[in-house]
Design an enzyme around this catalytic site. Structure first.
Site, mmCIF file in Angstrom:
data_model
loop_
_atom_site.group_PDB
_atom_site.id
_atom_site.type_symbol
_atom_site.label_atom_id
_atom_site.label_comp_id
_atom_site.label_asym_id
_atom_site.label_seq_id
_atom_site.Cartn_x
_atom_site.Cartn_y
_atom_site.Cartn_z
ATOM 1 N N ARG A 1 13.692 2.702 0.018
ATOM 2 C CA ARG A 1 12.589 3.205 -0.076
ATOM 3 C C ARG A 1 13.059 4.382 0.809
ATOM 4 N NH1 ARG A 1 8.020 -1.009 0.844
ATOM 5 N NH2 ARG A 1 9.387 -2.396 1.775
ATOM 6 N N LYS B 1 -2.040 -1.169 13.777
ATOM 7 C CA LYS B 1 -0.955 -0.793 13.057
ATOM 8 C C LYS B 1 -0.437 0.684 12.575
ATOM 9 C CE LYS B 1 2.697 -1.793 10.573
ATOM 10 N NZ LYS B 1 2.749 -2.811 9.519
ATOM 11 N N GLU C 1 12.151 -4.719 9.470
ATOM 12 C CA GLU C 1 12.536 -5.365 7.906
ATOM 13 C C GLU C 1 14.159 -5.561 9.079
ATOM 14 O OE1 GLU C 1 13.323 -3.038 4.969
ATOM 15 O OE2 GLU C 1 11.287 -3.095 4.311
ATOM 16 N N LYS D 1 17.973 1.447 7.514
ATOM 17 C CA LYS D 1 18.685 0.991 8.039
ATOM 18 C C LYS D 1 19.503 0.065 7.823
ATOM 19 C CE LYS D 1 15.592 -2.334 9.335
ATOM 20 N NZ LYS D 1 14.556 -2.547 10.488
ATOM 21 N N CYS E 1 7.735 2.223 4.841
ATOM 22 C CA CYS E 1 6.600 1.733 6.575
ATOM 23 C C CYS E 1 6.592 3.501 6.292
ATOM 24 C CB CYS E 1 6.610 0.963 6.768
ATOM 25 S SG CYS E 1 6.189 -0.699 6.238
ATOM 26 N N PHE F 1 3.457 -6.716 12.719
ATOM 27 C CA PHE F 1 4.409 -5.123 13.330
ATOM 28 C C PHE F 1 5.778 -5.941 12.393
ATOM 29 C CE2 PHE F 1 0.627 -6.557 15.499
ATOM 30 C CZ PHE F 1 0.206 -4.472 15.413
ATOM 31 N N LEU F 2 6.094 -6.553 11.791
ATOM 32 C CA LEU F 2 7.709 -7.008 11.384
ATOM 33 C C LEU F 2 8.431 -6.429 10.558
ATOM 34 C CD1 LEU F 2 8.372 -7.755 8.349
ATOM 35 C CD2 LEU F 2 7.527 -9.565 8.476
ATOM 36 N N THR G 1 0.825 -0.912 -0.372
ATOM 37 C CA THR G 1 -0.299 0.236 0.134
ATOM 38 C C THR G 1 1.049 1.409 0.062
ATOM 39 O OG1 THR G 1 0.202 -0.331 2.234
ATOM 40 C CG2 THR G 1 -1.981 -0.910 1.309
HETATM 41 C C1 UDX Z 1 8.897 -0.450 11.440
HETATM 42 C C2 UDX Z 1 8.249 -0.967 12.585
HETATM 43 O O1 UDX Z 1 9.531 -0.961 13.022
HETATM 44 C C3 UDX Z 1 6.956 -2.298 12.267
HETATM 45 O O2 UDX Z 1 6.749 -2.732 13.292
HETATM 46 C C4 UDX Z 1 6.146 -2.381 11.009
HETATM 47 O O3 UDX Z 1 6.253 -3.338 10.824
HETATM 48 C C5 UDX Z 1 7.264 -2.188 9.850
HETATM 49 O O4 UDX Z 1 7.980 -0.307 10.267
HETATM 50 P P1 UDX Z 1 11.100 -1.101 9.362
HETATM 51 O O5 UDX Z 1 10.022 -0.318 8.389
HETATM 52 O O6 UDX Z 1 11.512 -2.265 9.140
HETATM 53 O O7 UDX Z 1 9.607 -1.557 10.613
HETATM 54 O O8 UDX Z 1 11.851 -0.275 10.312
HETATM 55 P P2 UDX Z 1 12.325 0.304 11.741
HETATM 56 O O9 UDX Z 1 13.472 -0.931 12.679
HETATM 57 O O10 UDX Z 1 11.334 -0.112 13.035
HETATM 58 O O11 UDX Z 1 13.013 1.272 11.578
HETATM 59 C C6 UDX Z 1 12.272 2.553 11.170
HETATM 60 C C7 UDX Z 1 13.093 3.687 11.263
HETATM 61 O O12 UDX Z 1 13.829 4.292 12.402
HETATM 62 C C8 UDX Z 1 14.871 3.182 10.416
HETATM 63 O O13 UDX Z 1 15.136 4.060 9.052
HETATM 64 C C9 UDX Z 1 15.380 3.479 11.083
HETATM 65 O O14 UDX Z 1 17.426 3.794 10.589
HETATM 66 C C10 UDX Z 1 14.834 4.660 12.370
HETATM 67 N N1 UDX Z 1 15.476 5.096 13.663
HETATM 68 C C11 UDX Z 1 15.042 3.673 14.595
HETATM 69 C C12 UDX Z 1 15.526 5.365 14.377
HETATM 70 O O15 UDX Z 1 16.125 6.342 13.303
HETATM 71 N N2 UDX Z 1 15.690 5.298 15.832
HETATM 72 C C13 UDX Z 1 15.474 4.872 16.684
HETATM 73 O O16 UDX Z 1 15.947 4.885 17.622
HETATM 74 C C14 UDX Z 1 15.619 3.566 15.624
#
Ligand code: UDX
Length: 481
Positions: free
Chosen positions: A343, A217, A165, A336, A273, A162-163, A95
């Site tokens: 993306r 979510k 990556e 990350k 996300c 809620f997974l 989405t």
């Molecule tokens: C996120 C949600 O955590 C997950 O539950 C949902 O299902 C999908 O979106 P994800 O996109 O895999 O997961 O990444 P996440 O680990 O949450 O990190 C998101 C971003 O935040 C990254 O760019 C990371 O670098 C940044 N981040 C994370 C920070 O800048 N500071 C933090 O303390 C934590």
């Protein structure tokens, strides 16, 4: 529910084999179910069939091999096969943000539900896992009942995912919680059967209506994004003072009510996300007439984007005030570490902003070079940290891969033209760098000059104009992006 088919050994289908769908299909097969994965992308399906995961996800290739070897996992590009095979159909299509607005683009979700509904001819459960605006499941329920040859016998449930990556397998097999949004006991029984092994291991379950499941979510992602932007807003305040955001974050994190997770300051959040989910949520809340309740999400987004601009400012300062012709080693492109996903990646945005100011940008990411190149072919990409660093005027750490954390400052210093480093993720040991002659800068931390001569040089160059602040930074980002 006695005269309805029970779920003794439900056959499972998964529509959409991206991060979410591929992981879900593989894990369901590992848990012992017969699973058929579907995607419209023939290349993806061909790869999965021969045991190749089409994206970087630690641990998933091994689980795919295990699932294929068990004979319980198959893949297809035929929706007719899917409709015939499954008792429970999970929809895991994307989405993305719409091209012309902040709303979620629901065309893939709508297509998946309507095309399945048209083909399924026996009692079955359709389960949405995609992140959707509140009210989507109710709309789809009506749409499915209209289209389906069996009418409302084809039921719909929502089971948000809620997974993260990089932790996809763990988050799927051992999630923090499960949420079932259901409209009947039969649907709840179906989901309980599928997730029985996970529930039996003590995972908490919240059973809700459809709308609450959708909201869980987007609310969770909004909270996480807000927490990150909160600490990054504090970094802005630190930058206007002599305060240090890393110490601030540490002190805050020791308050058990606040906690340290998602309180890491730096270049901010990106990915497929968090950014698009907060925008879509705000958009949907406005449609529902409650825009004011989540107006702050606009500020969360702005704070996040300003970190990218501020990072470029710091790199420009390190370079002496002008980026044209400056050679920059951009370490990281993925949004990350432990991901090849670019993306809405803060790292790549910074690299592109530097390039647009005339810098010669050389990018190295351990896994995301190919995806980054597809998006921004104008940047230089190299296959190692050393190649990126050769003759660099400034090194910019933009994604905190372990390889970059572990780099030896002195050996890295032997490769560069000038020992100047910007730590965009607070991932490095400042002392390790400054003690080996590097000029070290980081967002939200006071600048400590390496030597008097460095200080003098700084005195002679353009100073960051903190006063011109947030609005101007945003303007520049909008102009450049
Ligand atoms: C996120 C949600 O955590 C997950 O539950 C949902 O299902 C999908 O979106 P994800 O996109 O895999 O997961 O990444 P996440 O680990 O949450 O990190 C998101 C971003 O935040 C990254 O760019 C990371 O670098 C940044 N981040 C994370 C920070 O800048 N500071 C933090 O303390 C934590």
């Amino acid at each position: 529910m006695n005269n309805l088919p029970s779920f003794s050994a439900p056959k499972i289908t998964v529509c959409g084999t991206g991060y979410l769908g591929a992981t879900h299909a593989i894990c369901m097969a590992v848990m012992g179910f017969d699973v058929l994965g579907f995607d419209v992308d023939q290349h993806k399906i061909a790869q999965l069939r021969v045991g190749k995961v089409p994206f970087f996800e630690p641990g998933l290739p091994e689980k795919l091999q295990e699932a294929l070897a068990s004979g319980r996992l198959n893949f297809t590009t035929s929706l007719d096969e899917v409709a015939q095979f499954g008792d429970i159909h999970f929809v895991c299509v994307g989405t993305p943000q719409a091209i012309d607005s902040a709303a979620a683009d629901l065309r893939y979700v709508d297509a998946a539900f309507s095309e399945l509904a048209a083909r399924i001819t026996r009692k079955a459960l359709l389960v949405g896992k995609s992140t959707v605006p509140i009210g989507t499941a109710a709309r789809l329920t009506r749409m499915v009942a209209d289209i389906s040859p069996i009418g409302s016998e084809l039921e719909l449930a929502w089971n948000p995912e809620f997974l993260r990556e990089g932790f996809a397998v763990k988050d799927t097999l051992r999630p923090d919680r499960l949420v079932f949004g259901v409209a009947s006991e039969w649907a709840e029984a179906g989901l309980r059967r599928v997730f029985r092994p996970i529930l039996d291991s003590g995972t908490p379950l919240i059973v809700t209506d459809l709308a609450t499941a959708e909201l869980v979510k987007v609310a969770a992602n909004s909270f996480l994004a807000t927490k990150i932007s909160f600490i990054n807003a504090m970094a802005e305040v630190c930058e206007a003072t002599s305060a240090d955001v890393t110490l601030l974050a540490e002190a805050l994190s020791l308050d058990a009510r606040i906690g340290g997770r998602f309180l890491k300051p730096g270049l901010g959040f990106g990915g497929g996300c968090l950014p698009k989910d907060i925008r879509a949520f705000k958009h949907r809340a406005e449609e529902l007439g409650v825009g004011q309740a989540v107006r702050f999400l606009g500020e969360v987004d702005s704070i996040n984007n300003r970190r990218r601009v501020r990072t470029v400012d710091l790199i420009r300062e390190l370079a002496g005030g002008d980026l044209s012709g400056v050679r920059i080693a951009a370490l990281g492109a993925a949004f990350k570490p432990n991901s090849d996903d670019v993306r809405d990646a803060p790292a790549l945005d910074v690299a592109r902003l530097l390039y647009l100011e005339g810098a010669v940008v050389t990018v190295y990411d351990p896994e995301a070079n190919a995806n980054a190149h597809r998006l921004y072919p104008d940047l230089n990409y190299v296959g190692s940290l050393a190649e990126a660093a050769v003759q660099a005027d400034v090194v910019a750490l933009l994604t905190e891969w372990e390889e970059f954390r572990q780099a030896d400052p002195d050996r890295l210093g032997a490769l560069v033209r000038h020992r100047r480093i910007l730590d965009g993720r607070h991932a490095l040991d400042p002392d390790g760098y400054t003690s080996t002659g590097w000029e070290y800068r980081a967002l939200g931390r006071p600048y400590q000059p390496r030597t008097a001569s460095v200080q003098q040089r700084r005195d002679g160059m353009a100073q960051p104009d903190l006063a011109h602040g947030a609005a101007a930074a945003e303007d520049r980002l909008n102009n450049l992006l």
